[in-house]
Write an enzyme that holds these catalytic residues in place. Structure first.
Site, PDB file in Angstrom:
ATOM      1  CB  CYS A   2      36.375  -1.569   6.539  1.00 39.05           C
ATOM      2  SG  CYS A   2      34.983  -2.652   6.323  1.00 39.05           S
ATOM      3  NE  ARG A  28      38.550   3.970   4.650  1.00 47.08           N
ATOM      4  CZ  ARG A  28      39.311   3.727   3.570  1.00 47.08           C
ATOM      5  NH1 ARG A  28      40.040   4.693   3.082  1.00 47.08           N
ATOM      6  NH2 ARG A  28      39.353   2.553   3.021  1.00 47.08           N
ATOM      7  CD1 TRP A  76      29.660   1.278   4.931  1.00 40.86           C
ATOM      8  CD2 TRP A  76      30.098  -0.304   3.414  1.00 40.86           C
ATOM      9  NE1 TRP A  76      28.835   1.485   3.856  1.00 40.86           N
ATOM     10  CE2 TRP A  76      29.071   0.533   2.924  1.00 40.86           C
ATOM     11  CE3 TRP A  76      30.529  -1.353   2.628  1.00 40.86           C
ATOM     12  CZ2 TRP A  76      28.481   0.343   1.669  1.00 40.86           C
ATOM     13  CZ3 TRP A  76      29.955  -1.543   1.389  1.00 40.86           C
ATOM     14  CH2 TRP A  76      28.931  -0.711   0.920  1.00 40.86           C
ATOM     15  CG  ASN A 102      38.341  -2.551   3.755  1.00 38.73           C
ATOM     16  OD1 ASN A 102      37.195  -2.906   3.458  1.00 38.73           O
ATOM     17  ND2 ASN A 102      38.916  -1.476   3.235  1.00 38.73           N
ATOM     18  N   GLY A 103      37.330  -5.868   3.203  1.00 39.15           N
ATOM     19  CA  GLY A 103      37.253  -6.630   1.958  1.00 39.15           C
ATOM     20  C   GLY A 103      36.247  -7.766   2.114  1.00 39.15           C
ATOM     21  CD  GLU A 489      27.610  14.659  -9.201  1.00 33.71           C
ATOM     22  OE1 GLU A 489      27.472  13.482  -9.610  1.00 33.71           O
ATOM     23  OE2 GLU A 489      28.104  14.951  -8.100  1.00 33.71           O
ATOM     24  CE  LYS A 493      27.481  14.725  -4.646  1.00 31.60           C
ATOM     25  NZ  LYS A 493      27.958  13.891  -5.697  1.00 31.60           N
ATOM     26  CD  GLU A 496      26.448  10.720  -2.746  1.00 34.49           C
ATOM     27  OE1 GLU A 496      27.281   9.833  -2.800  1.00 34.49           O
ATOM     28  OE2 GLU A 496      26.517  11.763  -3.432  1.00 34.49           O
ATOM     29  CG  HIS A 512      10.226   9.860 -25.097  1.00 31.45           C
ATOM     30  ND1 HIS A 512       9.494   9.564 -26.224  1.00 31.45           N
ATOM     31  CD2 HIS A 512      11.048  10.873 -25.441  1.00 31.45           C
ATOM     32  CE1 HIS A 512       9.880  10.336 -27.237  1.00 31.45           C
ATOM     33  NE2 HIS A 512      10.825  11.146 -26.792  1.00 31.45           N
ATOM     34  CE  LYS A 609      35.186  11.112  -0.919  1.00 24.54           C
ATOM     35  NZ  LYS A 609      34.268  12.024  -1.641  1.00 24.54           N
TER      36      LYS A 609
END
Ligand code: AGP
Length: 614
Positions: A2, A28, A76, A102-103, A489, A493, A496, A512, A609
Site C-alpha cells: 500500500c 509499489r 494492496w 498500510n499494514g 534469479e 525475473k 515475476e 536428481h 515492490k
C-alpha cells in the site's frame, strides 16, 4: 504494498498533490485507490477498485474540490477482496474521520466483535475499518484527533502506517502514525505532507522526517509535532534527501525496468568506485562498523533476505567463504525468524534488502540481534528502517528502483557483498595486499564489460532468444557454483513479470529429478562461464540435448555455445564477478518475454515492490 499520502495546505486545493503522490507510489503495487478530501462542507470520499485512472474519473464526475486537506491510498489487498467498498479511506459511522492504513491489525476480529456488539455497522471486510470506528468513538468521547488516535492505537496489535483527518472549528486536522511500514512527513511554510515513500514528498521539500516505530505525528502548516504512543513528545530531526526526482523518471525508456537494467554500469560505479583503495589492495566503506577491529573477531556470518536480495545473499556466501574463509549460514528471512535459530558467538548477521522495509527481513534481523549477533545491512534506501536498526550499513547507491522486478539493486548488492568479502579477508589477514589489489581492480574492469552486455548486439541477441522461446511452456535455469544463485534469479525475473513458470536449479541436481521435465517445449537456460566448473556444465548441457531439450547457454564458455540451440556471449571476467555479467541477459530475457506477452512490466500482477507485511 500500500501507498499512503496526505496533505494540509493553507490555501488552494490538495487534490492534485494527492493524485500525483499516489501516482509516484504506483510502482509499489496496488489493486484499488482512494482519497478523502476535507473542505468547508466536511469530508468527501472517492475510492475505486483498479487503477488510479478510475479514481480520477470518479473525481472528475464531481466539481473539483477546494479541499485544503486530504489523504490518499493505494491498496494492496490483505483483508477483503479488491473492491470499491474495501478500498481506503474508511470512515467512522458518523463520517467524522477518514483513515488510510498500510499494514495488518492482527486483533481486528476481537475489536470488530466489540464494536458490532456496541451497535456499529461495518461497511467493508477490511481490518482498517475497525480503527476508523475506534477513533470515531474516541472523538465522540470528547477527545481531539491526536488523543483519539493515541487511545485507539493503544487497543491495536499488529503493525501499521496510518493517516487520519477530521474537521474541527479551527479547520482540518491531520494526524499520522507508524508501527512497522514506513511513513515520513515533511513541512513547508505553506503546508504539511506525509507519505509512505519519500518520492511523494521531495517535490515539496527535500527536508524529510522519517518517523520511527511508535511515532505519532500531528501535522500543522509549517510544523509537525511528533509524539510517542505513550503520549510523550519527541524531537525528530529532518534528513536532507538528495535523490533527484529526474532519476526516478523513465527518461527515454518504455519501462522503469529497462531503464534500471541499463543504469547498472553507473550504479556499480556509484556503489563501489569511491570505496576502492588500490594502493592498499583494500576497501574503505567510509562508514563506521567495518574497520579491522570491528571485523577481525567475526567467526561466522548469518545472511537473511527475501527474493532477489536472497539470491544476492547466496552469491555473497561463495564470496565470504571463498575469499574471507568465514563459514556462512543463509536463510529465507521468513524461515529464519520461526526456526528458533542458534546464533554462534561472534556472528555477524547481514540483512540484504533493496527497500529496507521488508517485514520478514526486518523481523529476521531483530531476531538475530536478540540472539546476540552483531548486525549489518546491505540496503538501497538511506532513511529506511533496516538502515536505522542495523549496527552498520553498506548503502548500494542504485538510486530509486521503481520497477517491481529488482535489477540494478541486485547487481549493486552483489558488488557490495564482494567488497565486504575483500574487507573481511583483509581484516582477518587471509588476503595479502597484492591479492587484494587484483580483486579490487576487477571491480573497475567490470564496468566496461557491463556496458558491453548492454550494447545493441547482445540486447538484440537476447530479444531474438525471447522471440524464439516465447511459446515455450516452461523454463529451467541451471547454474553451478557462484552462478547457481544467478539461475535462481533468472527464474524469478522471468516468472515475476512474464508469468511463465520457471525454476532455478543447481546444474548438478538436474539428474536428481528435474531431468524428467526435459522435452522440446521446455527451454533450459544453462549458465556457463569459464572457471572451476565449466566442463561439468557442458556435460549437463549434453544430458539435456540427449533428451530433446532446447538449450540456451549464457556465459563466456565458448564450447557450450557449440552444443546449444542458442547462446548469448558474455565477456570473460573474474569468476567472482561473473554473476553480475551473467544476470544481465537473464534480466533482458525476462523483460522481452514479458513485453512479447503484453504483461504490465513495471507493475506485475499480485506483486508489490516492498512487502511490508508478513
Ligand atoms: C524481486 O524482483 C522481487 N520484487 C522481490 O523478490 C524482492 O526482491 C523481495 O521482496 C525483497 O525485497 P527487498 O530487497 O526490498 O527486501
Amino acid at each position: 504494498m500500500c501507498g499512503i499520502v496526505g496533505a494540509l495546505v493553507n490555501e488552494g486545493s490538495v487534490v492534485s498533490d494527492l493524485i500525483e503522490g499516489l501516482r509516484l507510489l504506483e510502482y509499489r503495487g496496488y489493486d484499488s485507490a482512494g482519497v478523502a478530501l476535507m473542505d468547508a462542507r466536511g469530508i468527501t470520499i472517492r475510492r475505486r477498485a483498479g487503477r488510479i485512472e478510475r479514481l480520477e474519473a470518479a473525481l472528475a464526475e464531481n466539481e473539483a474540490s477546494s479541499a485544503r486537506a486530504g489523504i490518499g491510498h493505494t491498496r494492496w489487498a490483505t483483508h477483503g477482496v479488491p473492491s470499491d467498498t474495501n478500498a481506503h479511506p474508511h470512515t467512522d459511522t458518523e463520517g467524522r474521520i477518514a483513515l488510510v492504513h498500510n499494514g495488518i491489525i492482527e486483533n481486528y476480529a476481537e475489536l470488530k466483535a466489540e464494536l458490532v456488539a456496541s451497535g456499529v455497522k461495518f461497511q467493508s471486510e477490511t481490518d482498517t475499518e475497525v480503527l476508523a470506528h475506534l477513533i470515531g468513538r474516541e472523538l465522540s468521547r470528547g477527545n481531539d484527533l491526536l488523543q483519539a488516535v493515541l487511545a485507539s492505537l493503544s487497543r491495536v496489535r499488529g503493525y501499521y502506517a496510518i493517516a487520519a483527518i477530521t474537521k474541527t472549528p479551527e479547520g482540518p486536522r491531520l494526524v499520522c502514525a507508524r508501527q512497522g511500514p514506513p511513513l515520513a512527513v515533511a513541512v513547508t511554510k505553506d503546508g504539511a505532507y506525509l507519505a509512505s515513500d519519500v518520492l511523494a514528498l521531495i517535490k515539496h521539500t527535500r527536508d524529510v522526517t522519517f518517523l520511527e516505530d511508535g511515532d505519532v505525528a500531528d501535522l500543522h502548516i509549517g510544523r509537525a509535532d511528533v509524539w510517542r504512543t505513550d503520549g510523550t513528545s519527541v524531537v525528530r530531526v529532518p534528513k536532507r534527501v538528495e535523490w533527484d526526482p529526474e532519476e526516478a523518471a523513465k527518461g527515454t525508456f518504455p519501462h522503469y525496468m529497462l531503464k534500471e537494467i541499463h543504469e547498472q554500469p553507473d550504479v556499480l560505479a556509484h556503489t563501489a568506485f569511491d570505496k576502492i583503495k588500490e594502493e592498499k589492495g583494500d576497501i574503505d566503506f567510509g562508514v563506521p562498523g567495518f574497520s579491522d577491529s570491528d571485523l577481525r573477531g567475526i567467526e561466522r556470518i548469518a545472511v537473511v533476505a527475501c527474493g532477489t536480495a536472497l539470491h544476492a545473499g547466496y552469491i555473497a556466501r561463495y564470496m565470504f567463504e571463498g575469499l574471507a574463509r568465514l563459514p556462512v549460514d543463509i536463510d529465507y528471512a521468513s524461515e529464519f525468524r520461526y526456526r528458533d535459530p542458534v546464533i554462534a558467538r561472534n556472528t555477524l548477521a547481514i540483512a540484504i534488502s533493496q527497500s529496507g522495509e521488508t517485514a520478514d527481513t526486518l523481523a529476521a534481523l531483530r531476531k538475530a540481534k536478540e540472539l546476540g549477533a552483531r548486525t549489518a545491512a546491505i540496503c538501497n534506501v538511506e532513511g529506511s528502517t533496516l538502515v536505522r536498526e542495523a549496527d552498520a550499513t553498506i548503502l548500494t547507491r542504485a538510486g530509486p528502483e521503481i520497477g517491481v522486478a529488482s535489477t540494478k539493486a541486485f547487481t549493486a548488492q552483489v558488488a557490495a557483498a564482494y567488497m565486504l568479502a575483500v574487507r573481511l579477508a583483509r581484516a582477518r589477514g587471509v588476503l595479502t595486499p597484492e591479492a587484494g589489489r587484483e580483486l579490487v581492480l576487477e571491480l573497475r574492469l567490470l564496468r566496461p564489460r557491463m556496458e558491453q552486455m548492454l550494447g545493441e548486439r547482445i540486447v538484440s541477441e537476447v530479444r531474438e532468444v525471447a522471440e524464439k522461446n516465447q511459446h515455450q511452456k516452461g523454463f529451467l535455469f541451471l547454474g553451478r557454483g557462484i552462478n547457481y544463485p544467478v539461475a535462481l534469479e533468472g527464474a524469478l525475473k522471468l516468472k515475476e513479470i512474464s508469468y511463465v513458470h520457471a525454476e532455478g536449479y543447481p546444474a548438478g541436481e538436474m539428474k536428481h529429478g528435474p531431468i524428467a521435465l526435459i522435452e522440446p517445449s521446455m527451454s533450459i537456460v544453462a549458465l556457463n562461464s569459464t572457471g572451476l566448473v565449466h566442463e561439468k556444465v557442458r556435460s549437463n548441457i549434453e544430458q539435456v540435448r540427449a533428451r530433446g531439450g532446447r538449450v540456451i547457454s549464457i556465459g563466456s564458455d565458448r564450447e557450450s555455445w557449440a552444443i546449444s540451440d542458442e547462446h548469448v556471449e558474455v565477456p570473460e571476467s573474474s569468476e567472482w564477478l561473473s554473476p553480475i555479467l551473467n544476470v544481465i541477459p537473464l534480466q533482458l530475457l525476462a523483460y522481452h518475454m514479458a513485453s512479447l506477452k503484453g504483461c504490465d512490466i513495471d507493475k506485475p500482477r499480485n506483486l508489490a515492490k516492498s512487502v511490508t507485511v508478513e
